[in-house]
Design a protein around this motif. Structure first.
Motif, PDB file in Angstrom:
ATOM      1  N   THR A 183       0.814  -1.213   0.000  1.00 49.75           N
ATOM      2  CA  THR A 183       0.000   0.000   0.000  1.00 49.75           C
ATOM      3  C   THR A 183       0.849   1.266   0.000  1.00 49.75           C
ATOM      4  O   THR A 183       0.335   2.341  -0.280  1.00 49.75           O
ATOM      5  CB  THR A 183      -0.924   0.018   1.231  1.00 49.75           C
ATOM      6  OG1 THR A 183      -0.148  -0.220   2.406  1.00 49.75           O
ATOM      7  CG2 THR A 183      -2.002  -1.044   1.107  1.00 49.75           C
ATOM      8  N   SER A 184       2.135   1.157   0.336  1.00 50.38           N
ATOM      9  CA  SER A 184       3.006   2.327   0.354  1.00 50.38           C
ATOM     10  C   SER A 184       3.585   2.564  -1.036  1.00 50.38           C
ATOM     11  O   SER A 184       3.929   1.618  -1.742  1.00 50.38           O
ATOM     12  CB  SER A 184       4.145   2.130   1.362  1.00 50.38           C
ATOM     13  OG  SER A 184       3.631   2.002   2.665  1.00 50.38           O
ATOM     14  N   VAL A 185       3.696   3.833  -1.413  1.00 52.30           N
ATOM     15  CA  VAL A 185       4.199   4.196  -2.740  1.00 52.30           C
ATOM     16  C   VAL A 185       5.582   4.820  -2.596  1.00 52.30           C
ATOM     17  O   VAL A 185       5.743   5.825  -1.891  1.00 52.30           O
ATOM     18  CB  VAL A 185       3.244   5.189  -3.433  1.00 52.30           C
ATOM     19  CG1 VAL A 185       3.786   5.581  -4.793  1.00 52.30           C
ATOM     20  CG2 VAL A 185       1.842   4.591  -3.546  1.00 52.30           C
ATOM     21  N   PRO A 186       6.596   4.248  -3.245  1.00 50.68           N
ATOM     22  CA  PRO A 186       7.950   4.808  -3.125  1.00 50.68           C
ATOM     23  C   PRO A 186       8.118   6.082  -3.936  1.00 50.68           C
ATOM     24  O   PRO A 186       7.465   6.281  -4.968  1.00 50.68           O
ATOM     25  CB  PRO A 186       8.836   3.685  -3.668  1.00 50.68           C
ATOM     26  CG  PRO A 186       7.962   2.923  -4.604  1.00 50.68           C
ATOM     27  CD  PRO A 186       6.577   3.010  -4.043  1.00 50.68           C
ATOM     28  N   ILE A 187       8.986   6.958  -3.461  1.00 48.40           N
ATOM     29  CA  ILE A 187       9.367   8.183  -4.160  1.00 48.40           C
ATOM     30  C   ILE A 187      10.857   8.370  -3.918  1.00 48.40           C
ATOM     31  O   ILE A 187      11.481   7.612  -3.171  1.00 48.40           O
ATOM     32  CB  ILE A 187       8.597   9.419  -3.634  1.00 48.40           C
ATOM     33  CG1 ILE A 187       8.963   9.692  -2.171  1.00 48.40           C
ATOM     34  CG2 ILE A 187       7.092   9.248  -3.797  1.00 48.40           C
ATOM     35  CD1 ILE A 187       8.404  10.996  -1.615  1.00 48.40           C
ATOM     36  N   TYR A 188      11.463   9.388  -4.535  1.00 48.59           N
ATOM     37  CA  TYR A 188      12.824   9.740  -4.147  1.00 48.59           C
ATOM     38  C   TYR A 188      12.773  10.389  -2.767  1.00 48.59           C
ATOM     39  O   TYR A 188      11.943  11.262  -2.508  1.00 48.59           O
ATOM     40  CB  TYR A 188      13.462  10.699  -5.152  1.00 48.59           C
ATOM     41  CG  TYR A 188      14.070   9.999  -6.335  1.00 48.59           C
ATOM     42  CD1 TYR A 188      15.091   9.063  -6.166  1.00 48.59           C
ATOM     43  CD2 TYR A 188      13.647  10.266  -7.629  1.00 48.59           C
ATOM     44  CE1 TYR A 188      15.647   8.405  -7.243  1.00 48.59           C
ATOM     45  CE2 TYR A 188      14.198   9.610  -8.716  1.00 48.59           C
ATOM     46  CZ  TYR A 188      15.200   8.683  -8.507  1.00 48.59           C
ATOM     47  OH  TYR A 188      15.756   8.030  -9.571  1.00 48.59           O
ATOM     48  N   CYS A 189      13.654   9.956  -1.879  1.00 48.95           N
ATOM     49  CA  CYS A 189      13.729  10.480  -0.516  1.00 48.95           C
ATOM     50  C   CYS A 189      15.047  11.230  -0.319  1.00 48.95           C
ATOM     51  O   CYS A 189      16.029  10.962  -1.015  1.00 48.95           O
ATOM     52  CB  CYS A 189      13.637   9.344   0.497  1.00 48.95           C
ATOM     53  SG  CYS A 189      12.106   8.409   0.426  1.00 48.95           S
ATOM     54  N   HIS A 190      15.070  12.133   0.638  1.00 44.04           N
ATOM     55  CA  HIS A 190      16.292  12.884   0.925  1.00 44.04           C
ATOM     56  C   HIS A 190      17.404  11.933   1.351  1.00 44.04           C
ATOM     57  O   HIS A 190      18.538  12.034   0.881  1.00 44.04           O
ATOM     58  CB  HIS A 190      16.030  13.926   2.018  1.00 44.04           C
ATOM     59  CG  HIS A 190      17.208  14.789   2.318  1.00 44.04           C
ATOM     60  ND1 HIS A 190      18.262  14.366   3.095  1.00 44.04           N
ATOM     61  CD2 HIS A 190      17.510  16.064   1.936  1.00 44.04           C
ATOM     62  CE1 HIS A 190      19.162  15.336   3.191  1.00 44.04           C
ATOM     63  NE2 HIS A 190      18.725  16.376   2.502  1.00 44.04           N
TER      64      HIS A 190
END
Length: 316
Positions: A183-190
């Motif tokens: 259910t979690s959607v990955p993105i670019y993270c700091h």
């Protein structure tokens, strides 16, 4: 000299924290060591440009005269040159500062979720990462059991490892459950969002800086790291945690799944694992007093940390 690879007129160079602050004809620049390949640096540059186009004036990376992102000095050490965002770091003694940093992180995540990840990109499994770290605790425990004498660090470790290992395993269970639900959607993270990497600039805005650790992942990992750093400095004060969360949620909402993921990440004994890893990779004939002091302090604060985690569990 790596700076010679750029179309720049440099009037002054100041040695900073592992980097060089350069006064140039087009503003202050920061020359920083870079570990990674050219393609990753290109992706970082493109992502920072996207963030800026979407309203957040973050640092931008310069190209060399040959249109490369990475420059090298005479020793073949790699560097990147980026804008220097002058400002004061977030104070862990100021609720207003911590709120400002939290809002800046939420703004960053709102922008980054619009940036499309490549379809073939791999996102590290948080469950597998937690499992590996738990295994390292067990490995160190077994090593200490085989020793005839224990030093100060090992004595403290043996006093507390069961409690921290239990927390790590419980965290891994939750992470596994959430990972399976997808259910979690990955993105670019700091990737390293803490009090040193968010600054209050002369323009009166809080800005994230130092994006070299940016990677594909889950935004809750950035928020968990920030909260952990702030709370460790403030005896796991619930009021501090609430202020950070409220500020973040005023810009970017967290649903039930995000809150449960955040809970699992905060439950994981990250600092204990770092201390164990540092000790495991050091010479055992000489024990670092600083590691002993850090572990003793961690144990001392464990009650306050567990009290906060219990309160967080009640609302998730």
């Amino acid at each position: 000299m790596a700076l010679e690879k750029y179309e720049l007129t440099v009037s002054r160079i100041i040695k900073g924290r592992g980097a060089y602050i350069c006064d140039t004809g087009i503003g202050q620049k920061l020359l920083v060591p870079y570990r990674g390949h050219e393609q990753r640096a290109c992706t970082l540059r493109d992502t920072l440009a996207f963030i800026q186009r979407n309203g957040m004036d973050v640092e931008q990376i310069s190209q060399t005269k040959e249109q490369c992102i990475i420059s090298r000095d005479n020793c073949e050490d790699a560097y990147i040159l980026k804008d220097y965002r002058a400002g004061r770091e977030c104070s862990t003694d100021s609720i207003d500062d911590m709120r400002g940093g939290s809002r800046a992180l939420a703004q960053l995540h709102n922008i980054l979720e619009k940036y499309p990840l490549p379809s073939d990109i791999e996102v590290e499994s948080l469950y597998e990462k937690a499992q590996r770290k738990c295994a390292q605790i067990v490995k160190l425990k077994n090593y200490i059991l085989r020793r005839s004498k224990t030093n100060a660090f090992e004595h403290l470790f043996y006093e507390c490892y069961e409690r921290f290992l239990e927390q790590g395993q419980k965290s891994a269970e939750i992470l596994c459950e959430l990972e399976n639900s997808k259910t979690s959607v990955p993105i670019y993270c700091h990737g390293a969002f803490n009090q040193h990497n968010v600054v209050y600039t002369q323009s009166g805005r809080w800005l994230p800086v130092n994006f070299e650790t940016m990677h594909p992942g889950y935004p809750e990992t950035d928020l968990a790291e920030y909260m952990r750093k702030m709370l460790e400095k403030n005896h796991w004060d619930t009021a501090v945690a609430d202020a950070i969360l409220d500020s973040y949620c005023s810009v970017r909402s967290l649903d039930d799944t995000s809150m449960r993921l955040l809970q699992a990440l905060l439950l994981f004994p990250e600092k204990f694992c770092k201390l164990c890893n540092h000790y495991s990779n050091s010479r055992k004939s000489w024990v670092c007093d600083r590691d002993v002091d850090k572990l003793a302090q961690l144990i001392q604060l464990s009650g306050e940390r567990e009290e906060y985690l219990h309160a967080l569990q009640a609302i998730v």
